[in-house]
Design an enzyme around this catalytic site. Structure first.
Site, short mmCIF file in Angstrom:
data_model
loop_
_atom_site.label_atom_id
_atom_site.label_comp_id
_atom_site.label_asym_id
_atom_site.label_seq_id
_atom_site.Cartn_x
_atom_site.Cartn_y
_atom_site.Cartn_z
N SER A 14 0.84 -1.20 0.00
CA SER A 14 0.00 0.00 0.00
C SER A 14 0.87 1.25 0.00
CB SER A 14 -0.91 0.01 1.23
OG SER A 14 -1.53 1.28 1.31
N HIS A 39 -1.20 -0.99 -4.31
CA HIS A 39 -2.48 -0.62 -3.69
C HIS A 39 -2.51 0.89 -3.44
CE1 HIS A 39 -6.12 -1.67 -1.42
NE2 HIS A 39 -5.73 -0.81 -0.49
N ASP A 41 -4.77 3.93 -1.87
CA ASP A 41 -5.87 4.20 -0.95
C ASP A 41 -6.38 5.63 -1.07
OD1 ASP A 41 -6.18 1.78 0.67
OD2 ASP A 41 -4.14 2.18 1.36
N MET A 43 -8.94 8.43 0.18
CA MET A 43 -9.79 8.76 1.34
C MET A 43 -10.30 10.18 1.21
SD MET A 43 -7.38 7.27 4.34
CE MET A 43 -6.68 5.63 4.27
N HIS A 72 -8.39 1.60 -4.17
CA HIS A 72 -9.35 1.34 -3.10
C HIS A 72 -10.01 2.67 -2.75
CE1 HIS A 72 -9.81 -0.01 1.42
NE2 HIS A 72 -10.97 0.17 0.82
N MET A 74 -12.16 4.80 -0.66
CA MET A 74 -12.86 4.98 0.62
C MET A 74 -13.52 6.35 0.58
SD MET A 74 -9.87 3.32 2.96
CE MET A 74 -8.69 3.51 1.66
N MET A 143 -11.94 -5.71 4.79
CA MET A 143 -11.16 -4.81 5.66
C MET A 143 -10.87 -5.53 6.97
SD MET A 143 -10.51 -1.91 4.09
CE MET A 143 -9.53 -1.43 5.52
N ASP A 181 -7.10 -6.44 3.63
CA ASP A 181 -6.49 -5.12 3.75
C ASP A 181 -6.53 -4.60 5.18
OD1 ASP A 181 -5.48 -2.61 3.29
OD2 ASP A 181 -7.17 -1.90 2.09
C1 DX5 Z 1 -6.60 1.46 5.51
C2 DX5 Z 1 -6.15 1.22 4.09
C3 DX5 Z 1 -5.08 0.20 3.98
C4 DX5 Z 1 -3.79 0.60 4.64
C5 DX5 Z 1 -3.13 -0.64 5.14
O1 DX5 Z 1 -7.73 2.24 5.50
O2 DX5 Z 1 -7.24 0.77 3.30
O3 DX5 Z 1 -4.84 -0.15 2.63
O4 DX5 Z 1 -2.92 1.26 3.76
O5 DX5 Z 1 -2.07 -0.29 5.91
P1 DX5 Z 1 -1.46 -1.26 7.01
O6 DX5 Z 1 -0.93 -2.46 6.27
O7 DX5 Z 1 -0.42 -0.43 7.63
O8 DX5 Z 1 -2.57 -1.66 7.94
ZN ZN Z 2 -6.71 -0.08 1.24
#
Ligand code: DX5
Ligand code: ZN
Length: 232
Positions: A14, A39, A41, A43, A72, A74, A143, A181
Protein backbone atom coordinates in the site's frame (compact mmCIF):
# COMPACT_ATOMS: atom_id res chain seq x y z
CA UNK A 1 -12.63 -33.20 2.08
CA UNK A 2 -12.25 -31.16 -1.08
CA UNK A 3 -8.66 -30.78 -2.17
CA UNK A 4 -8.12 -27.02 -2.38
CA UNK A 5 -5.69 -25.55 -4.84
CA UNK A 6 -3.21 -23.52 -2.84
CA UNK A 7 -1.67 -20.66 -4.81
CA UNK A 8 0.85 -18.06 -3.80
CA UNK A 9 -1.11 -14.92 -2.88
CA UNK A 10 -0.87 -11.73 -4.89
CA UNK A 11 1.07 -9.10 -2.94
CA UNK A 12 -0.14 -5.51 -2.98
CA UNK A 13 2.02 -3.03 -1.05
CA UNK A 14 0.00 0.00 0.00
CA UNK A 15 1.49 3.31 -1.14
CA UNK A 16 -0.23 4.96 1.83
CA UNK A 17 2.82 3.88 3.83
CA UNK A 18 5.35 5.08 1.23
CA UNK A 19 7.30 8.34 1.40
CA UNK A 20 4.94 10.87 -0.26
CA UNK A 21 7.84 13.23 -0.87
CA UNK A 22 9.44 10.66 -3.14
CA UNK A 23 6.55 8.85 -4.79
CA UNK A 24 8.39 8.48 -8.08
CA UNK A 25 11.35 6.65 -6.55
CA UNK A 26 9.09 4.72 -4.16
CA UNK A 27 7.08 3.48 -7.16
CA UNK A 28 10.16 2.79 -9.24
CA UNK A 29 11.92 0.76 -6.58
CA UNK A 30 8.91 -1.54 -6.41
CA UNK A 31 9.13 -2.19 -10.16
CA UNK A 32 11.34 -5.26 -9.86
CA UNK A 33 10.01 -6.37 -6.48
CA UNK A 34 7.66 -9.24 -5.67
CA UNK A 35 4.71 -6.83 -5.71
CA UNK A 36 1.92 -7.95 -8.05
CA UNK A 37 -0.23 -4.84 -7.66
CA UNK A 38 0.31 -1.39 -6.16
CA UNK A 39 -2.48 -0.62 -3.69
CA UNK A 40 -3.68 2.99 -3.84
CA UNK A 41 -5.87 4.20 -0.95
CA UNK A 42 -8.17 7.11 -1.71
CA UNK A 43 -9.79 8.76 1.34
CA UNK A 44 -12.22 11.66 1.21
CA UNK A 45 -12.52 12.81 4.83
CA UNK A 46 -16.23 11.89 4.77
CA UNK A 47 -16.59 8.17 4.29
CA UNK A 48 -13.49 7.81 6.45
CA UNK A 49 -12.07 10.32 8.94
CA UNK A 50 -8.91 10.98 6.94
CA UNK A 51 -7.87 12.47 3.60
CA UNK A 52 -5.12 10.85 1.53
CA UNK A 53 -4.64 11.48 -2.20
CA UNK A 54 -6.68 11.37 -5.38
CA UNK A 55 -6.78 11.44 -9.17
CA UNK A 56 -3.75 13.62 -10.08
CA UNK A 57 -1.52 11.65 -7.70
CA UNK A 58 -2.72 8.38 -9.24
CA UNK A 59 -1.88 9.78 -12.66
CA UNK A 60 1.65 10.59 -11.50
CA UNK A 61 2.19 7.21 -9.84
CA UNK A 62 0.86 5.43 -12.92
CA UNK A 63 3.49 7.11 -15.08
CA UNK A 64 6.22 5.39 -13.05
CA UNK A 65 4.52 2.11 -12.12
CA UNK A 66 5.17 -1.23 -13.68
CA UNK A 67 2.47 -3.15 -11.78
CA UNK A 68 -1.31 -2.73 -12.20
CA UNK A 69 -2.72 -0.21 -9.76
CA UNK A 70 -5.29 -1.49 -7.29
CA UNK A 71 -7.43 1.52 -6.38
CA UNK A 72 -9.35 1.34 -3.10
CA UNK A 73 -11.97 4.09 -2.96
CA UNK A 74 -12.86 4.98 0.62
CA UNK A 75 -15.13 7.76 -0.58
CA UNK A 76 -18.80 8.62 -0.66
CA UNK A 77 -20.62 8.57 -4.01
CA UNK A 78 -17.76 6.83 -5.86
CA UNK A 79 -19.94 6.54 -8.98
CA UNK A 80 -19.03 10.14 -9.92
CA UNK A 81 -15.31 9.43 -10.13
CA UNK A 82 -14.99 5.99 -11.71
CA UNK A 83 -14.06 7.06 -15.22
CA UNK A 84 -11.60 9.65 -13.89
CA UNK A 85 -9.82 6.97 -11.87
CA UNK A 86 -9.79 4.63 -14.85
CA UNK A 87 -8.33 7.37 -17.06
CA UNK A 88 -5.71 8.10 -14.42
CA UNK A 89 -4.49 4.50 -14.53
CA UNK A 90 -6.60 2.28 -12.25
CA UNK A 91 -6.61 -1.40 -13.20
CA UNK A 92 -8.81 -2.48 -10.28
CA UNK A 93 -11.44 -0.22 -8.76
CA UNK A 94 -12.87 -1.22 -5.41
CA UNK A 95 -15.79 0.66 -3.86
CA UNK A 96 -17.23 0.21 -0.39
CA UNK A 97 -20.46 -1.70 0.12
CA UNK A 98 -21.36 0.86 2.80
CA UNK A 99 -20.96 3.78 0.35
CA UNK A 100 -23.15 2.42 -2.45
CA UNK A 101 -26.93 2.22 -2.20
CA UNK A 102 -26.96 1.18 -5.88
CA UNK A 103 -24.07 -1.23 -5.71
CA UNK A 104 -25.14 -3.41 -8.63
CA UNK A 105 -25.12 -0.43 -10.98
CA UNK A 106 -21.71 0.76 -9.75
CA UNK A 107 -20.20 -2.70 -10.33
CA UNK A 108 -21.50 -2.73 -13.91
CA UNK A 109 -20.10 0.77 -14.47
CA UNK A 110 -16.63 -0.28 -13.32
CA UNK A 111 -16.70 -3.31 -15.59
CA UNK A 112 -17.87 -1.26 -18.55
CA UNK A 113 -14.82 0.94 -18.04
CA UNK A 114 -12.65 -2.13 -18.52
CA UNK A 115 -11.44 -2.31 -14.91
CA UNK A 116 -11.65 -5.18 -12.42
CA UNK A 117 -14.64 -4.48 -10.17
CA UNK A 118 -14.19 -4.87 -6.44
CA UNK A 119 -16.35 -4.36 -3.38
CA UNK A 120 -14.88 -3.71 0.06
CA UNK A 121 -16.54 -4.67 3.34
CA UNK A 122 -15.95 -2.86 6.61
CA UNK A 123 -15.22 -5.07 9.64
CA UNK A 124 -18.87 -4.90 10.80
CA UNK A 125 -20.39 -5.75 7.41
CA UNK A 126 -21.27 -9.43 6.98
CA UNK A 127 -20.13 -11.19 3.82
CA UNK A 128 -23.64 -12.60 3.30
CA UNK A 129 -24.72 -9.15 2.02
CA UNK A 130 -22.79 -9.87 -1.17
CA UNK A 131 -24.85 -12.92 -2.06
CA UNK A 132 -26.75 -11.24 -4.90
CA UNK A 133 -23.77 -9.56 -6.55
CA UNK A 134 -21.06 -12.17 -5.93
CA UNK A 135 -21.24 -13.59 -9.45
CA UNK A 136 -20.66 -10.12 -10.94
CA UNK A 137 -17.54 -9.35 -8.92
CA UNK A 138 -13.88 -9.66 -9.83
CA UNK A 139 -12.67 -8.85 -6.33
CA UNK A 140 -13.91 -8.71 -2.73
CA UNK A 141 -11.79 -6.73 -0.29
CA UNK A 142 -12.25 -7.60 3.36
CA UNK A 143 -11.16 -4.81 5.66
CA UNK A 144 -9.22 -6.29 8.53
CA UNK A 145 -9.04 -2.88 10.26
CA UNK A 146 -11.46 0.03 10.26
CA UNK A 147 -10.62 1.98 7.11
CA UNK A 148 -8.97 5.38 7.29
CA UNK A 149 -5.50 4.81 8.63
CA UNK A 150 -2.47 2.63 8.11
CA UNK A 151 -0.65 0.95 10.97
CA UNK A 152 -3.63 -0.45 12.86
CA UNK A 153 -3.91 -3.87 14.48
CA UNK A 154 -5.40 -6.76 12.51
CA UNK A 155 -8.93 -7.77 13.60
CA UNK A 156 -8.85 -11.56 14.20
CA UNK A 157 -12.52 -12.10 13.18
CA UNK A 158 -11.34 -11.47 9.62
CA UNK A 159 -10.25 -15.11 9.35
CA UNK A 160 -13.79 -16.30 9.95
CA UNK A 161 -15.05 -13.86 7.31
CA UNK A 162 -12.56 -15.13 4.74
CA UNK A 163 -13.76 -18.70 5.28
CA UNK A 164 -17.41 -17.61 4.96
CA UNK A 165 -16.71 -15.55 1.86
CA UNK A 166 -14.81 -18.38 0.19
CA UNK A 167 -17.87 -20.59 0.70
CA UNK A 168 -20.24 -17.93 -0.62
CA UNK A 169 -18.12 -17.40 -3.74
CA UNK A 170 -17.94 -21.12 -4.49
CA UNK A 171 -21.72 -21.47 -3.99
CA UNK A 172 -22.37 -18.50 -6.31
CA UNK A 173 -20.01 -19.80 -9.00
CA UNK A 174 -18.04 -16.58 -8.60
CA UNK A 175 -14.38 -16.40 -9.50
CA UNK A 176 -13.87 -13.19 -7.52
CA UNK A 177 -10.53 -12.87 -5.76
CA UNK A 178 -10.46 -12.37 -1.99
CA UNK A 179 -8.23 -9.48 -0.91
CA UNK A 180 -7.36 -8.64 2.70
CA UNK A 181 -6.49 -5.12 3.75
CA UNK A 182 -5.24 -3.82 7.09
CA UNK A 183 -2.71 -4.99 9.65
CA UNK A 184 -1.37 -7.74 7.40
CA UNK A 185 2.04 -9.07 8.49
CA UNK A 186 3.89 -12.36 8.24
CA UNK A 187 2.25 -13.26 11.58
CA UNK A 188 -1.20 -13.56 10.02
CA UNK A 189 -0.57 -13.88 6.26
CA UNK A 190 -0.23 -17.67 6.09
CA UNK A 191 -3.46 -18.21 8.03
CA UNK A 192 -5.26 -15.78 5.70
CA UNK A 193 -4.03 -17.64 2.65
CA UNK A 194 -5.01 -20.98 4.18
CA UNK A 195 -8.52 -19.59 4.79
CA UNK A 196 -8.84 -18.57 1.14
CA UNK A 197 -7.23 -15.16 0.65
CA UNK A 198 -5.91 -14.55 -2.87
CA UNK A 199 -4.37 -11.10 -2.42
CA UNK A 200 -2.78 -9.40 0.56
CA UNK A 201 -2.43 -5.65 1.01
CA UNK A 202 0.35 -4.55 3.34
CA UNK A 203 1.39 -1.00 4.11
CA UNK A 204 3.30 -0.56 7.36
CA UNK A 205 4.71 -4.05 7.34
CA UNK A 206 6.27 -3.54 3.91
CA UNK A 207 7.55 0.02 4.26
CA UNK A 208 8.29 0.39 7.99
CA UNK A 209 11.69 -1.32 8.04
CA UNK A 210 12.94 0.81 5.13
CA UNK A 211 13.46 -2.17 2.82
CA UNK A 212 10.15 -2.76 1.01
CA UNK A 213 11.77 -4.84 -1.73
CA UNK A 214 13.42 -7.16 0.79
CA UNK A 215 10.25 -7.48 2.87
CA UNK A 216 8.17 -8.30 -0.21
CA UNK A 217 10.73 -10.93 -1.21
CA UNK A 218 10.48 -12.45 2.27
CA UNK A 219 6.69 -12.50 2.04
CA UNK A 220 6.86 -14.12 -1.38
CA UNK A 221 9.28 -16.79 -0.12
CA UNK A 222 7.40 -17.55 3.11
CA UNK A 223 4.00 -17.68 1.43
CA UNK A 224 5.04 -19.77 -1.55
CA UNK A 225 2.94 -22.91 -1.87
CA UNK A 226 4.72 -26.04 -0.66
CA UNK A 227 6.66 -27.78 -3.40
CA UNK A 228 4.83 -30.68 -5.02
CA UNK A 229 5.72 -33.98 -3.43
CA UNK A 230 7.53 -36.27 -5.83
CA UNK A 231 5.65 -39.35 -6.95
CA UNK A 232 8.32 -41.77 -5.73
C1 DX5 B 1 -6.60 1.46 5.51
C2 DX5 B 1 -6.15 1.22 4.09
C3 DX5 B 1 -5.08 0.20 3.98
C4 DX5 B 1 -3.79 0.60 4.64
C5 DX5 B 1 -3.13 -0.64 5.14
O1 DX5 B 1 -7.73 2.24 5.50
O2 DX5 B 1 -7.24 0.77 3.30
O3 DX5 B 1 -4.84 -0.15 2.63
O4 DX5 B 1 -2.92 1.26 3.76
O5 DX5 B 1 -2.07 -0.29 5.91
P1 DX5 B 1 -1.46 -1.26 7.01
O6 DX5 B 1 -0.93 -2.46 6.27
O7 DX5 B 1 -0.42 -0.43 7.63
O8 DX5 B 1 -2.57 -1.66 7.94
ZN1 ZN C 1 -6.71 -0.08 1.24
Amino acid sequence: MNPTRRMAPLLAPSLLAADFGNLQSETERLADSAADWLHFDVMDGRFVPNISFGIPVLQAVHRHARQPIDVHLMIEEPQHYLSAFRDAGAANITVHYEACPHLHRVIQQIKQLGCRAGVALNPHTPVSLLEDVAADLDLVLIMSVNPGFGGQAFIPNTLRKVTQLKELLVDSGSSALIEIDGGVTLDNAAALVAAGADALVAGSFVFQGGDPVGTLARMRAELAPPALESAS
